[in-house]
Write a protein that holds these residues in place. Sequence first.
Motif, short mmCIF file in Angstrom:
data_model
loop_
_atom_site.label_atom_id
_atom_site.label_comp_id
_atom_site.label_asym_id
_atom_site.label_seq_id
_atom_site.Cartn_x
_atom_site.Cartn_y
_atom_site.Cartn_z
N HIS A 183 0.70 -1.32 -0.13
CA HIS A 183 -0.14 0.11 0.01
C HIS A 183 0.89 1.28 -0.17
CE1 HIS A 183 -3.91 1.50 0.12
NE2 HIS A 183 -3.98 1.82 1.37
N ASP B 60 3.52 5.75 -6.60
CA ASP B 60 2.97 5.84 -7.99
C ASP B 60 3.74 5.15 -9.17
OD1 ASP B 60 0.55 6.44 -6.31
OD2 ASP B 60 0.60 8.40 -7.21
N ALA C 80 -13.47 1.63 -11.78
CA ALA C 80 -11.98 1.50 -11.26
C ALA C 80 -10.86 1.65 -12.18
CB ALA C 80 -12.11 0.01 -10.62
N LYS D 189 -2.77 -3.78 -8.62
CA LYS D 189 -3.57 -2.91 -7.68
C LYS D 189 -4.87 -2.28 -8.49
CE LYS D 189 -2.82 1.66 -5.66
NZ LYS D 189 -1.67 2.89 -5.63
N GLN E 299 -8.27 0.18 -7.73
CA GLN E 299 -8.93 1.24 -6.85
C GLN E 299 -10.04 2.01 -7.60
OE1 GLN E 299 -6.48 4.83 -5.92
NE2 GLN E 299 -6.44 3.80 -3.79
N TRP F 17 -7.61 -6.27 0.48
CA TRP F 17 -8.45 -5.05 0.13
C TRP F 17 -8.43 -4.00 1.10
CZ3 TRP F 17 -10.31 -4.69 -4.82
CH2 TRP F 17 -10.48 -5.86 -5.43
N CYS G 273 -10.15 -0.83 2.87
CA CYS G 273 -11.37 -0.03 2.56
C CYS G 273 -11.68 1.02 3.50
CB CYS G 273 -12.71 -1.00 2.56
SG CYS G 273 -14.21 -0.20 2.31
N LEU H 131 -13.14 4.39 -0.25
CA LEU H 131 -12.08 4.30 -1.19
C LEU H 131 -11.84 2.58 -0.97
CD1 LEU H 131 -10.08 5.41 -3.34
CD2 LEU H 131 -8.52 5.86 -1.83
N LEU H 132 -11.84 1.87 -1.93
CA LEU H 132 -11.54 0.33 -1.92
C LEU H 132 -10.33 0.27 -2.81
CD1 LEU H 132 -12.29 -2.44 -0.98
CD2 LEU H 132 -13.63 -2.59 -3.18
N THR H 133 -9.40 -0.28 -2.25
CA THR H 133 -8.08 -0.39 -2.97
C THR H 133 -7.63 -1.83 -2.82
OG1 THR H 133 -7.32 1.78 -2.27
CG2 THR H 133 -5.73 0.42 -3.32
N TYR I 41 -5.08 -5.28 -3.51
CA TYR I 41 -3.79 -5.70 -4.30
C TYR I 41 -3.96 -7.46 -4.33
CZ TYR I 41 -2.24 -1.40 -2.74
OH TYR I 41 -2.12 0.01 -2.74
N TYR J 53 -15.53 -4.80 -9.19
CA TYR J 53 -15.91 -3.17 -8.84
C TYR J 53 -17.42 -3.09 -9.02
CZ TYR J 53 -11.71 -1.47 -6.67
OH TYR J 53 -10.63 -1.43 -5.75
#
Length: 207
Positions: free
Chosen positions: A22, A26, A38, A54, A56, A155, A157, A168-170, A172, A198
Amino acid sequence: MDPLPNPAPLASKLRNTLVRYHSIGDSEWRVAKKTKDATVWRKPSEEFSGYLYKAQGVVEDVTNRIVDHIRPGPYRLDWDSLMTSMDIMETFEENCCVMRYTTAGQLWNIIAPREFVDFSYTTSYEDGLLTCGISLDYGEVRPNFVRGFNHPCGWFCVPLKDSPGHSLLTGYIQTELRGMLPQSAVDTAMSSTLANFYSDLKKALKT
């Protein structure tokens, strides 16, 4: 077949690995797919020869309800079109279990149905939750399935600060599908599967 691991150290190691993912900058990610729901990025995995993905997107709902739909439990089978069965094999405590699940064939069945046995752990993270997992070499492989392997996945959240009814849901994800598969087919399937995850999740939360 390995015996079941001690859950506490495995859960701790898994959480630390996901938190490290996480914090990856970038610049290390490359966009693999973008939809209205997403964005999916990828970078070479440190765990195996494929990619760490990843994903998001913003989901309109509260954190707890979203995570309840993602983690092992009654909701997931109802809406996740890729998942065809799920059994909880062992429960260690409320937020920790071992599950076996199967997935449907993909890409006109170039990718045959898969079976996974995963250790799953859900814990708090900042103002929200992290639900994460890793595959185990446990239980007999059922006929007609190839046993796939999930390297550390999870995940995050968290509620949006200026809009608490949205989260915000991210995610991996790094899945080794195994079997004789062209890597390009796997990469195409992974990006699309994560984007569809998503849109399917959003539809499920609205019902």
